[in-house]
Design a protein around this motif. Structure first.
Motif, PDB file in Angstrom:
ATOM      1  N   GLY A 123       1.388  -0.901   2.504  1.00 29.33           N
ATOM      2  CA  GLY A 123       1.537  -2.184   2.276  1.00 29.33           C
ATOM      3  C   GLY A 123       1.351  -2.480   0.600  1.00 29.33           C
ATOM      4  O   GLY A 123       2.131  -3.183  -0.184  1.00 29.33           O
ATOM      5  N   GLY A 124      -0.439  -1.885   0.531  1.00 32.34           N
ATOM      6  CA  GLY A 124       0.141  -1.938  -0.961  1.00 32.34           C
ATOM      7  C   GLY A 124       0.734  -0.848  -2.333  1.00 32.34           C
ATOM      8  O   GLY A 124       1.088  -1.597  -3.291  1.00 32.34           O
ATOM      9  N   VAL A 127       3.555  -3.663  -2.427  1.00 32.75           N
ATOM     10  CA  VAL A 127       3.567  -4.553  -3.663  1.00 32.75           C
ATOM     11  C   VAL A 127       3.544  -3.846  -4.977  1.00 32.75           C
ATOM     12  O   VAL A 127       3.832  -4.979  -6.152  1.00 32.75           O
ATOM     13  CB  VAL A 127       2.056  -5.772  -3.289  1.00 32.75           C
ATOM     14  CG1 VAL A 127       1.781  -6.124  -4.588  1.00 32.75           C
ATOM     15  CG2 VAL A 127       2.171  -6.071  -1.943  1.00 32.75           C
ATOM     16  N   ARG A 131       5.884  -4.967  -8.708  1.00 30.75           N
ATOM     17  CA  ARG A 131       4.977  -5.088  -9.915  1.00 30.75           C
ATOM     18  C   ARG A 131       5.687  -3.793 -10.811  1.00 30.75           C
ATOM     19  O   ARG A 131       6.048  -4.587 -11.735  1.00 30.75           O
ATOM     20  CB  ARG A 131       3.994  -5.254  -9.667  1.00 30.75           C
ATOM     21  CG  ARG A 131       2.937  -5.199 -11.417  1.00 30.75           C
ATOM     22  CD  ARG A 131       1.205  -4.754 -11.280  1.00 30.75           C
ATOM     23  NE  ARG A 131       0.973  -5.133 -12.213  1.00 30.75           N
ATOM     24  CZ  ARG A 131       0.488  -3.995 -12.667  1.00 30.75           C
ATOM     25  NH1 ARG A 131       0.802  -3.088 -12.445  1.00 30.75           N
ATOM     26  NH2 ARG A 131      -0.372  -3.987 -13.828  1.00 30.75           N
ATOM     27  N   THR A 234       0.746   3.758  -9.080  1.00 32.03           N
ATOM     28  CA  THR A 234       0.642   3.396  -7.827  1.00 32.03           C
ATOM     29  C   THR A 234       0.779   4.099  -6.262  1.00 32.03           C
ATOM     30  O   THR A 234       0.400   3.082  -5.594  1.00 32.03           O
ATOM     31  CB  THR A 234       2.636   2.655  -7.313  1.00 32.03           C
ATOM     32  OG1 THR A 234       2.208   2.460  -9.330  1.00 32.03           O
ATOM     33  CG2 THR A 234       2.259   2.511  -6.617  1.00 32.03           C
TER      34      THR A 234
END
Length: 574
Positions: A123-124, A127, A131, A234
């Motif tokens: 999930g991170g 997201v 970005r 990321t």
């Protein structure tokens, strides 16, 4: 489930693996000098790559088997006694359980949470990937929106600098209404974006220095490296050590480009001054654009590295004690605790250039900052020019700014003159500009200051700054200042400035030349105040050279006030 299991353990193991890698980098960087930017950058980049490789290797190794699960089962499961077991079969299972390693028991406890670990990580990543993609799209738009062509001189400068840096790829340069500092985008077809303020607010040499920095990014393929670096951030977003190492990569990248730019422009102090000038226009660049001034907040560190890479004692031990007491009285506890450390014998630790600048930036009390800046200038060290310039331009207290300007005027070898001229031309506060102009008149040579002072006397929006510039022209004490003073005395629109120019010309020019200008102003100036000033200066000419003109003015001048002043001066002369 096997892949989830392997990925989960890889993420867990990366916590200690990447922490060890970052600790190793920290140790190496502590040993290497700050001037070794290329080596430091290479080590930081390799460490960042290693931090990605370690969890990948763990995931690949664990994807085929689950050795840790086997270990857990072996360590914790009961053992069935065989025919050769001893007479007490119930005691056999207890031995392996007691001997189970602590790590195996911890892993057994973590095993059920692995799917959740992978889910949170995924999930991170999603997201942050969104970005990252949005930042990339914004950067792509910068080259298409609000751009215009730059002057031919700018394109020629880019071509000249690219040749000196041995860049074979074509590099485009565009003026942008969006960016606020020079920035470079792309690596196959790189584009340098320049804000309009850089083209109008910087000198050609300063602009060349910043263009050299951007071209250094092009030569080193930093745009591509920055893209890979963002991907690693990321994927490993959950690890603080990764962000620290990535920050070291960015800082050392800027240092490497600074070194290349200095090699091209040939003067570290001049390049540092160009960075300070550009910082006034700084905004926050998009994620993929590489800006000339680098990350926000890092500028002072870069300047200190360029002009003061070696720590030196900046003032004697007794002076450190005086500063500590002063700061304590002013409420500056930060400087008192960092600049002077008292031991058992009451001795003090020598303050260093870097530490003192850091303390000045941290002080909250203006009186303490004022005293600290005064101490910075007391050494008259040319390396202090960029920090003092930054303080003079950015400090929130006018008195501190004035003290920084005064300190620049004391720098040995005239190294602060360029900074004083920059402040005199561009500072938003007329009081600070006036102080800078006054210092220029006291310390500058005519060759360095003549043109700037004349322009300020003609065009500065503040009349007092114009008058100060005229007075500074007179204080230069150079024959080259005579002609500008004459032009200002005859043609400056403001009567107060003409008045000052008449006075300075009469004091600087030969008496015969002064007589000609004074008679002209007495007869033709539109302001009676300027005419009275001419009368006063005629009376001061040696050997009674101005007496005939005074007698004529006393008899027939149209202004009653001027006639009265001429008669009074004639009486004093008798």
């Amino acid at each position: 489930m096997m892949m989830t299991h392997a990925l989960g353990w890889a993420l867990v193991d990366s916590l200690w693996q990447d922490a060890l890698a970052a600790a190793g980098l920290a140790a190496l960087l502590a040993l290497l000098p700050v001037r070794a930017a290329r080596i430091r950058y290479a080590l930081a980049t390799l460490t960042l790559g290693l931090m990605l490789a370690l969890p990948l290797a763990s995931a690949v190794r664990l994807s085929g088997t689950s050795p840790w699960t086997d270990d857990v089962i072996t360590a914790t499961s009961p053992v069935t006694p065989g025919p050769t077991s001893g007479p007490d079969p119930q005691a056999a299972p207890a031995a392996p359980t007691a001997a189970a390693p602590v790590a195996a028991r911890i892993r057994a406890a973590l095993e059920p949470a692995l799917p959740w670990v992978v889910l949170v990580w995924f999930g991170g990543v999603v997201v942050l990937s969104l970005r990252l993609a949005s930042g990339w799209l914004v950067t792509r738009q910068l080259g298409r929106v609000g751009t215009a062509s730059v002057p031919d001189s700018c394109r020629e400068a880019v071509a000249r600098l690219a040749a000196r840096l041995r860049i074979s790829r074509p590099v485009r340069v565009l003026q942008s209404a969006v960016v606020q500092v020079p920035a470079v985008m792309g690596w196959l077809r790189p584009v340098i974006l320049l804000p309009a303020s850089a083209l109008t607010g910087l000198t050609p040499l300063q602009l060349d220095a910043l263009l050299a920095h951007e071209l250094a990014h092009v030569r080193r393929y930093d745009y591509l490296v920055n893209l890979v670096q963002s991907v690693i951030e990321t994927l490993l977003f959950y690890h603080p050590a990764v962000w620290w190492v990535s920050q070291q990569v960015r800082e050392e990248r800027e240092h490497c480009c600074d070194d290349l730019a200095v090699a091209v422009c040939g003067d570290a102090h001049f390049y540092a001054t160009a960075l300070v000038g550009m910082e006034r226009l700084r905004g926050t660049p998009p994620a993929f654009a590489l800006a000339a001034t680098g990350p926000a907040g890092a500028l002072m560190g870069r300047i200190r590295r360029l002009v003061a890479p070696v720590q030196v004692e900046i003032f004697p031990r007794w002076m450190a004690g005086v500063i500590a007491v002063t700061v304590a009285l002013g409420g500056g506890a930060h400087l008192a605790s960092g600049t002077a450390a008292t031991g058992d014998r009451g001795g003090t630790r020598p303050a260093t250039l870097d530490s003192l600048i850091d303390r000045v930036e941290a002080l909250r009390n203006p009186a303490a900052r004022h005293e600290a800046v005064k101490t910075l200038g007391s050494r008259r060290d040319p390396r202090m020019v960029p920090p003092l310039l930054a303080i003079a331009q950015q400090d929130g207290d006018e008195e501190v700014q004035h003290e920084a300007v005064k300190a620049l005027g004391k720098v040995r070898g005239g190294g602060g003159v360029g900074a004083l001229l920059e402040i005199a031309r561009t500072h938003p506060d007329p009081g600070v500009r006036r102080k800078a102009v006054k210092m220029v008149g006291e310390v500058a040579t005519a060759e360095a200051a003549l043109g700037v002072l004349e322009r300020l006397a003609q065009r500065d929006p503040d009349v007092e700054v114009q008058q100060e510039a005229v007075e500074a022209l007179g204080h230069l004490g150079s024959p080259q200042a005579i002609a500008p003073l004459a032009r200002l005395a005859r043609a400056q629109p403001n009567a107060e400035v003409r008045d000052e120019a008449v006075e300075q010309y009469a004091r600087s020019a030969a008496p015969e030349s002064a007589l000609v200008l004074l008679v002209d102003r007495l007869a033709n100036d539109s302001s009676s105040d300027v005419q009275v000033e001419a009368v006063e200066r005629l009376a001061d000419l040696p050997d009674g050279l101005g007496i005939p003109a005074l007698r004529e003015a006393a008899r027939s001048h149209p202004s009653r006030h001027v006639r009265a002043e001429a008669r009074r001066r004639l009486e004093d002369y008798r």
